[in-house]
Design an enzyme around this catalytic site. Structure first.
Site, PDB file in Angstrom:
ATOM      1  N   LYS A  12      83.627  86.617 -92.106  1.00 55.79           N
ATOM      2  CA  LYS A  12      83.605  85.232 -92.573  1.00 55.79           C
ATOM      3  C   LYS A  12      82.347  84.577 -92.028  1.00 55.79           C
ATOM      4  O   LYS A  12      81.769  85.015 -91.024  1.00 55.79           O
ATOM      5  CB  LYS A  12      84.840  84.449 -92.123  1.00 55.79           C
ATOM      6  CG  LYS A  12      85.030  84.320 -90.611  1.00 55.79           C
ATOM      7  CD  LYS A  12      84.265  83.181 -89.945  1.00 55.79           C
ATOM      8  CE  LYS A  12      84.548  83.108 -88.441  1.00 55.79           C
ATOM      9  NZ  LYS A  12      83.627  82.181 -87.727  1.00 55.79           N
ATOM     10  N   ALA A  96      80.188  92.417 -82.511  1.00 57.48           N
ATOM     11  CA  ALA A  96      81.223  91.820 -81.670  1.00 57.48           C
ATOM     12  C   ALA A  96      80.725  90.488 -81.129  1.00 57.48           C
ATOM     13  O   ALA A  96      79.591  90.382 -80.668  1.00 57.48           O
ATOM     14  CB  ALA A  96      81.576  92.765 -80.524  1.00 57.48           C
ATOM     15  N   GLY A  98      79.905  87.827 -82.709  1.00 55.63           N
ATOM     16  CA  GLY A  98      78.788  87.291 -83.478  1.00 55.63           C
ATOM     17  C   GLY A  98      79.093  86.040 -84.264  1.00 55.63           C
ATOM     18  O   GLY A  98      78.218  85.515 -84.956  1.00 55.63           O
ATOM     19  N   GLY A  99      80.347  85.572 -84.215  1.00 59.36           N
ATOM     20  CA  GLY A  99      80.695  84.378 -84.976  1.00 59.36           C
ATOM     21  C   GLY A  99      81.049  84.648 -86.418  1.00 59.36           C
ATOM     22  O   GLY A  99      81.163  83.712 -87.215  1.00 59.36           O
ATOM     23  N   VAL A 100      81.235  85.927 -86.777  1.00 59.23           N
ATOM     24  CA  VAL A 100      81.595  86.264 -88.154  1.00 59.23           C
ATOM     25  C   VAL A 100      83.020  86.821 -88.242  1.00 59.23           C
ATOM     26  O   VAL A 100      83.419  87.365 -89.268  1.00 59.23           O
ATOM     27  CB  VAL A 100      80.578  87.245 -88.792  1.00 59.23           C
ATOM     28  CG1 VAL A 100      79.246  86.553 -89.017  1.00 59.23           C
ATOM     29  CG2 VAL A 100      80.400  88.498 -87.938  1.00 59.23           C
ATOM     30  N   GLY A 101      83.773  86.687 -87.157  1.00 61.85           N
ATOM     31  CA  GLY A 101      85.204  86.985 -87.207  1.00 61.85           C
ATOM     32  C   GLY A 101      85.598  88.424 -87.039  1.00 61.85           C
ATOM     33  O   GLY A 101      86.728  88.794 -87.378  1.00 61.85           O
ATOM     34  N   SER A 105      89.356  89.326 -87.600  1.00 60.32           N
ATOM     35  CA  SER A 105      89.635  89.965 -88.883  1.00 60.32           C
ATOM     36  C   SER A 105      90.304  91.319 -88.680  1.00 60.32           C
ATOM     37  O   SER A 105      91.241  91.683 -89.403  1.00 60.32           O
ATOM     38  CB  SER A 105      88.338  90.124 -89.680  1.00 60.32           C
ATOM     39  OG  SER A 105      88.597  90.588 -90.984  1.00 60.32           O
ATOM     40  N   ASP A 137      91.111  82.060 -85.200  1.00 64.53           N
ATOM     41  CA  ASP A 137      90.553  82.468 -86.489  1.00 64.53           C
ATOM     42  C   ASP A 137      91.399  83.511 -87.208  1.00 64.53           C
ATOM     43  O   ASP A 137      91.135  83.816 -88.375  1.00 64.53           O
ATOM     44  CB  ASP A 137      89.133  83.025 -86.310  1.00 64.53           C
ATOM     45  CG  ASP A 137      88.100  81.939 -86.062  1.00 64.53           C
ATOM     46  OD1 ASP A 137      88.444  80.751 -86.201  1.00 64.53           O
ATOM     47  OD2 ASP A 137      86.947  82.282 -85.733  1.00 64.53           O
TER      48      ASP A 137
END
Length: 288
Positions: A12, A96, A98-101, A105, A137
């Site tokens: 995300k 890991a 990185g702010g992209v979930g 996820s 998240d």
């Protein structure tokens, strides 16, 4: 022996992140837009009958007991009384932290997939509740739709992909190790942004309130945002370190990726409304 099955754990990006204030419990009141992408990690699962949860892949710096995929499987066991076990292998493609979930996820994919494989029968609401205990998240990935988020990010409303907006994204990881606690604890962090609505997002009246803090403390992120800014409106996802820029088509995004400085990593992904995980779940349910 039961065969392995593979399940997607999509990335995300946060199209914006506004900090509205600090709550009595110490958490921050947020507004954000979660845009799901058609790219991410892949989770391999093999049910077992002895009730054991085993991690079969190595995640540097993370003990098996702390791995969100293992914790998710055990949380589902605890919530349902399931006697099922599972072997878990993670094909890690997302950075890991990185702010992209990535971790969130992965956890959501384990919950959704094992609910099917173990036939535990929980509905989406129950799975999202288990997920929230694992991380703020996780619910957006459990629910499987791009969404407008409020609260700590757990109050979700489905949000369609803007037909006039970007359809493809170049996501860049400059390799900085960001401390989320440090970002939200920074005295200079803006904590009084006024609430907005979805039309405000469409009009572009948004920002990431965490970005100035991260820019000043982690120069690599500032450099990545500057480079991406040559291609469009560059933004940081979550508290970083990943940054992104949107494109109308895949070819333009791929062309920019090919010019990426060698010290960074990145990927191109399509904006999606419905998670690849839920498409896989629907196909698994159809084929039995």
């Amino acid at each position: 022996m039961t065969e392995w099955s593979v399940w997607p754990a999509p990335a995300k990006i946060n199209l914006f992140l506004h900090v509205l204030g600090r709550r009595a419990d110490g958490y921050h009141e947020l507004q954000t837009a979660f845009q799901l992408l058609g790219y991410g990690d892949r989770i391999w699962l093999r049910p077992r009958v002895d009730g054991r949860v085993e991690r079969c892949s190595h995640l540097p710096g993370v003990a098996a007991e702390d791995d969100l995929t293992v914790r998710a499987a055990r949380a589902l066991q605890a919530a349902t009384g399931s006697a099922g076990g599972v072997d878990i292998h993670v094909d890690k493609r997302l950075p890991a932290g990185g702010g992209v979930g990535g971790g969130s996820s992965d956890a959501a994919t384990v919950l959704v997939a094992l609910n099917h494989l173990w036939q535990t029968g929980l509905d989406e609401e129950a799975l999202a509740g288990i997920g929230l205990a694992l991380g703020a998240d996780v619910p957006v990935f459990v629910r499987g739709r791009s969404a407008w988020g409020e609260g700590v990010g757990e109050q979700l409303r489905p949000m369609p992909v803007d037909p006039a907006g970007s359809r493809w994204y170049l996501v860049v990881d400059p390799g900085a190790s960001i401390s989320t606690a440090e970002v939200f604890g920074a005295p200079e962090l803006t904590r009084d942004t006024s609430p907005i609505t979805i039309p405000d997002l469409r009009a572009g009246a948004v920002r990431n309130d965490c970005e100035p803090v991260v820019r000043s403390r982690w120069p690599a992120v500032a450099e990545a945002l500057e480079w991406l800014g040559r291609h469009g409106q560059a933004r940081m996802s979550g508290t970083g370190s990943c940054c992104f820029v949107g494109f109308p088509g895949e070819a333009e995004a791929q062309a920019a990726l090919e010019r990426l400085p060698g010290a960074w990593s990145g990927f191109v992904a399509q904006a999606v409304e419905r998670s690849p995980l839920h498409l896989t779940l629907a196909e698994a349910a159809r084929t039995g």
